[in-house]
Design a protein around this motif. Structure first.
Motif, PDB file in Angstrom:
ATOM      1  N   GLY A   1      15.099  55.874 -32.948  1.00 31.46           N
ATOM      2  CA  GLY A   1      15.742  54.575 -32.767  1.00 31.46           C
ATOM      3  C   GLY A   1      16.403  54.384 -31.426  1.00 31.46           C
ATOM      4  N   GLY A   2      16.720  55.481 -30.721  1.00 29.91           N
ATOM      5  CA  GLY A   2      17.348  55.379 -29.410  1.00 29.91           C
ATOM      6  C   GLY A   2      18.814  54.991 -29.452  1.00 29.91           C
ATOM      7  N   TYR A   3      19.479  55.226 -30.564  1.00 26.62           N
ATOM      8  CA  TYR A   3      20.886  54.877 -30.703  1.00 26.62           C
ATOM      9  C   TYR A   3      21.766  55.857 -29.929  1.00 26.62           C
ATOM     10  CZ  TYR A   3      20.271  51.453 -34.486  1.00 26.62           C
ATOM     11  OH  TYR A   3      19.941  50.353 -35.223  1.00 26.62           O
ATOM     12  N   SER A   4      22.913  55.373 -29.454  1.00 28.02           N
ATOM     13  CA  SER A   4      23.920  56.251 -28.849  1.00 28.02           C
ATOM     14  C   SER A   4      24.685  56.942 -29.971  1.00 28.02           C
ATOM     15  CB  SER A   4      24.887  55.436 -27.984  1.00 28.02           C
ATOM     16  OG  SER A   4      25.684  54.578 -28.796  1.00 28.02           O
ATOM     17  N   TYR A   5      25.456  57.979 -29.611  1.00 26.61           N
ATOM     18  CA  TYR A   5      26.260  58.675 -30.621  1.00 26.61           C
ATOM     19  C   TYR A   5      27.245  57.698 -31.276  1.00 26.61           C
ATOM     20  CZ  TYR A   5      24.504  63.022 -28.566  1.00 26.61           C
ATOM     21  OH  TYR A   5      23.694  64.032 -28.109  1.00 26.61           O
ATOM     22  N   GLU A   6      27.828  56.834 -30.460  1.00 26.62           N
ATOM     23  CA  GLU A   6      28.801  55.879 -30.991  1.00 26.62           C
ATOM     24  C   GLU A   6      28.148  54.903 -31.964  1.00 26.62           C
ATOM     25  OE1 GLU A   6      30.255  57.781 -27.437  1.00 26.62           O
ATOM     26  OE2 GLU A   6      28.396  56.653 -27.801  1.00 26.62           O
ATOM     27  N   GLU A   7      26.937  54.457 -31.630  1.00 26.14           N
ATOM     28  CA  GLU A   7      26.231  53.528 -32.516  1.00 26.14           C
ATOM     29  C   GLU A   7      25.834  54.201 -33.829  1.00 26.14           C
ATOM     30  OE1 GLU A   7      24.027  50.495 -29.378  1.00 26.14           O
ATOM     31  OE2 GLU A   7      23.184  52.495 -29.704  1.00 26.14           O
ATOM     32  N   ILE A   8      25.419  55.466 -33.745  1.00 23.11           N
ATOM     33  CA  ILE A   8      25.067  56.194 -34.969  1.00 23.11           C
ATOM     34  C   ILE A   8      26.300  56.363 -35.844  1.00 23.11           C
ATOM     35  CG2 ILE A   8      24.195  58.367 -35.916  1.00 23.11           C
ATOM     36  CD1 ILE A   8      22.576  58.683 -33.320  1.00 23.11           C
ATOM     37  N   ALA A   9      27.422  56.683 -35.219  1.00 21.83           N
ATOM     38  CA  ALA A   9      28.669  56.849 -35.969  1.00 21.83           C
ATOM     39  C   ALA A   9      29.043  55.564 -36.691  1.00 21.83           C
ATOM     40  CB  ALA A   9      29.791  57.267 -35.017  1.00 21.83           C
ATOM     41  N   GLU A  10      28.861  54.428 -36.017  1.00 25.53           N
ATOM     42  CA  GLU A  10      29.167  53.139 -36.640  1.00 25.53           C
ATOM     43  C   GLU A  10      28.210  52.864 -37.799  1.00 25.53           C
ATOM     44  OE1 GLU A  10      29.413  48.379 -35.469  1.00 25.53           O
ATOM     45  OE2 GLU A  10      29.032  49.886 -33.915  1.00 25.53           O
ATOM     46  N   GLN A  11      26.918  53.166 -37.597  1.00 24.86           N
ATOM     47  CA  GLN A  11      25.934  52.932 -38.643  1.00 24.86           C
ATOM     48  C   GLN A  11      26.210  53.784 -39.878  1.00 24.86           C
ATOM     49  OE1 GLN A  11      22.924  50.930 -38.804  1.00 24.86           O
ATOM     50  NE2 GLN A  11      23.992  49.839 -37.185  1.00 24.86           N
ATOM     51  N   LEU A  12      26.530  55.058 -39.657  1.00 26.27           N
ATOM     52  CA  LEU A  12      26.705  55.992 -40.776  1.00 26.27           C
ATOM     53  C   LEU A  12      28.117  56.005 -41.337  1.00 26.27           C
ATOM     54  CD1 LEU A  12      24.622  59.060 -39.478  1.00 26.27           C
ATOM     55  CD2 LEU A  12      23.888  57.221 -41.014  1.00 26.27           C
ATOM     56  N   GLY A  13      29.045  55.300 -40.672  1.00 24.07           N
ATOM     57  CA  GLY A  13      30.427  55.297 -41.133  1.00 24.07           C
ATOM     58  C   GLY A  13      31.102  56.641 -40.956  1.00 24.07           C
ATOM     59  N   GLN A  14      30.760  57.324 -39.857  1.00 26.13           N
ATOM     60  CA  GLN A  14      31.316  58.646 -39.576  1.00 26.13           C
ATOM     61  C   GLN A  14      31.967  58.655 -38.206  1.00 26.13           C
ATOM     62  OE1 GLN A  14      28.074  61.426 -39.870  1.00 26.13           O
ATOM     63  NE2 GLN A  14      27.573  60.879 -41.976  1.00 26.13           N
ATOM     64  N   SER A  15      32.664  59.734 -37.901  1.00 28.60           N
ATOM     65  CA  SER A  15      33.221  59.903 -36.566  1.00 28.60           C
ATOM     66  C   SER A  15      32.120  60.364 -35.618  1.00 28.60           C
ATOM     67  CB  SER A  15      34.347  60.938 -36.582  1.00 28.60           C
ATOM     68  OG  SER A  15      33.821  62.225 -36.887  1.00 28.60           O
ATOM     69  N   VAL A  16      32.348  60.166 -34.331  1.00 26.69           N
ATOM     70  CA  VAL A  16      31.381  60.633 -33.337  1.00 26.69           C
ATOM     71  C   VAL A  16      31.234  62.150 -33.419  1.00 26.69           C
ATOM     72  CG1 VAL A  16      30.896  60.821 -30.855  1.00 26.69           C
ATOM     73  CG2 VAL A  16      31.757  58.670 -31.802  1.00 26.69           C
ATOM     74  N   ALA A  17      32.342  62.843 -33.650  1.00 25.52           N
ATOM     75  CA  ALA A  17      32.306  64.306 -33.753  1.00 25.52           C
ATOM     76  C   ALA A  17      31.428  64.743 -34.928  1.00 25.52           C
ATOM     77  CB  ALA A  17      33.720  64.859 -33.908  1.00 25.52           C
ATOM     78  N   SER A  18      31.528  64.021 -36.041  1.00 22.24           N
ATOM     79  CA  SER A  18      30.710  64.354 -37.206  1.00 22.24           C
ATOM     80  C   SER A  18      29.225  64.126 -36.916  1.00 22.24           C
ATOM     81  CB  SER A  18      31.147  63.519 -38.405  1.00 22.24           C
ATOM     82  OG  SER A  18      30.342  63.779 -39.532  1.00 22.24           O
ATOM     83  N   VAL A  19      28.923  63.031 -36.218  1.00 20.74           N
ATOM     84  CA  VAL A  19      27.538  62.745 -35.856  1.00 20.74           C
ATOM     85  C   VAL A  19      26.999  63.830 -34.938  1.00 20.74           C
ATOM     86  CG1 VAL A  19      26.073  61.190 -34.507  1.00 20.74           C
ATOM     87  CG2 VAL A  19      27.651  60.259 -36.211  1.00 20.74           C
ATOM     88  N   ARG A  20      27.795  64.231 -33.956  1.00 17.27           N
ATOM     89  CA  ARG A  20      27.362  65.289 -33.037  1.00 17.27           C
ATOM     90  C   ARG A  20      27.089  66.587 -33.798  1.00 17.27           C
ATOM     91  NH1 ARG A  20      27.553  65.291 -27.674  1.00 17.27           N
ATOM     92  NH2 ARG A  20      28.287  63.448 -26.547  1.00 17.27           N
ATOM     93  N   GLY A  21      27.934  66.864 -34.783  1.00 17.05           N
ATOM     94  CA  GLY A  21      27.727  68.069 -35.573  1.00 17.05           C
ATOM     95  C   GLY A  21      26.434  68.010 -36.370  1.00 17.05           C
TER      96      GLY A  21
END
Length: 400
Positions: free
Chosen positions: A155-175
């Motif tokens: 999808g080409g999403y940024s970490y911040e966009e993924i975090a918003e989509q999944l309802g998680q923190s950026v740190a959680s997405v990175r993990g």
């Protein structure tokens, strides 16, 4: 009494239109243009939705909802050429919303999906290929990790966009991404590494002081600015090569998934179009001059746009995009300016084509309306490649 649209653009003509022209026609209420968009991108949307939901049935539901939402909001799309990526983002939001609704029955990060059995020759052949291996490795990831990887790499999403989509923190997405990448590299490339925070220690033991998250960021930056601790480490370079190879398979993977969706069910498409038809807006009523003041006869603004599109269909090389009626069309005799955007076939003489189109528009509006046209502003803002018409296509078009 309302006069309905007598024109119907043939699917063959619209198939030649660019995304920008199709979107402009959709903004003006052309449902046939939207049907072409569905045919053009529906299979890829389905493949993407299935990757995110892990269910073909859920994928169908997600795409149907996404397309209905897209029709309602298509006038908010600023650049029609970006409709494909816009649709894919709507799909991802709908898919994630669906998965959130099911959180109470299945964890989106910890649930492991069993890999499909490899009990047939076709499945075994697929598993032996790189794409088949990646597909199976993704199927074995926990759902949350797979979603994060698909959103990022496909999808080409940024970490911040993924975090918003999944309802998680950026740190959680990175993990989640770090664990997904570590697993995929290990399974696809045979690079031994842990998939948690200890990956940095393990890489350091092999001569690299960086974890997989840091190495992925380095790739995202095109390895700039240069970092000697990465560039001069054989172990880091080995992991980077593996990450690059796995990442390079993301686009071919979704293309293979799309190819596997051999066709879109026509009943499914009809269901979407029926929903969209209920949302279609005819626009303003445009009255005719009537001798009997008690009688009312009107033609809708949407029908007038259809007449203009029909004039384009009758003009070789012309495909009409947006049509704007500027003026108070509700009052008989009030001057109206028409602004029409068109796409012209590559190699067509522009002056001659526009002159013929102008004559077709004038003739059609005189025959079917009492509009007083003060000016007809025609803007050529796109080019399309024309497909040679065969005898078979002419016969099919005649029967539409």
């Amino acid at each position: 009494m309302v006069v309905t649209d007598p024109s119907r653009t043939s699917g063959r003509l619209l198939d030649q239109a660019t995304d920008r022209t199709l979107v402009e026609r959709c903004v003006d209420g052309d449902m046939r243009a939207f049907e072409v968009i569905i045919t053009r991108y529906g299979r890829m949307m389905k493949a993407y939705a299935v990757r995110l939901t892990r269910s073909s049935a859920d994928g169908d539901d997600v795409v149907q909802e996404a397309l209905i939402s897209a029709w309602k909001r298509i006038d908010t799309l600023e650049d029609g050429a970006m409709v494909k990526s816009w649709l894919m983002r709507i799909v991802s939001r709908r898919a994630i919303d669906l998965m959130r609704q099911r959180k109470d029955t299945e964890s989106t990060d910890d649930a492991i999906i069993e890999a499909p059995e490899q009990d047939g020759p076709e499945r075994k052949a697929e598993a032996s290929s790189q794409l088949g291996a990646l597909s199976e490795a993704l199927d074995r990831l926990p759902a949350g990790q797979q979603q994060a990887w698909v959103l990022r790499e496909i999808g080409g999403y940024s970490y911040e966009e993924i975090a918003e989509q999944l309802g998680q923190s950026v740190a959680s997405v990175r993990g989640s991404l770090a664990r997904a990448r570590a697993t995929l590299v290990r399974e696809m490339e045979g690079v031994a590494m842990n998939d948690d925070d200890r990956s940095s220690e393990q890489l350091a033991a092999g001569g690299c002081a960086h974890g997989i998250d840091a190495l992925s960021d380095y790739l995202d930056r095109d390895m700039l600015p240069a970092d000697p601790t990465i560039d001069e480490s054989p172990e880091c370079q080995r992991v980077l090569r593996s990450l690059r190879r796995v990442r390079a398979l993301a686009t071919p993977l979704i293309e293979a998934d799309e190819a596997a969706v051999t066709t879109l069910d026509q009943g499914w498409i009809r269901g979407i179009m029926e929903n969209i038809e209920r949302e279609a807006k005819a626009g303003r009523d445009i009255p005719f001059a009537m001798a009997d003041e008690a009688a009312t006869l009107v033609i809708t603004e949407g029908t007038v746009r259809g007449l203009i599109r029909g004039a384009g269909d009758r003009t070789p090389g012309i495909l009409v995009g947006r049509c704007i009626l500027d003026g108070d069309v509700s009052v008989v005799g009030e001057p109206v300016t028409l602004h029409v955007r068109v796409s012209i076939g590559w190699g067509r003489p522009v002056t001659e084509a526009i002159a013929q189109f102008r004559d077709e528009v004038a003739t059609g509006l005189r025959q079917h309306t009492d509009l007083v046209i003060a000016a007809l502003d025609i803007i050529v803002d796109d080019l399309h490649f024309e497909v040679a018409e065969t005898e078979g296509s002419r016969e099919a078009s005649d029967h539409e």
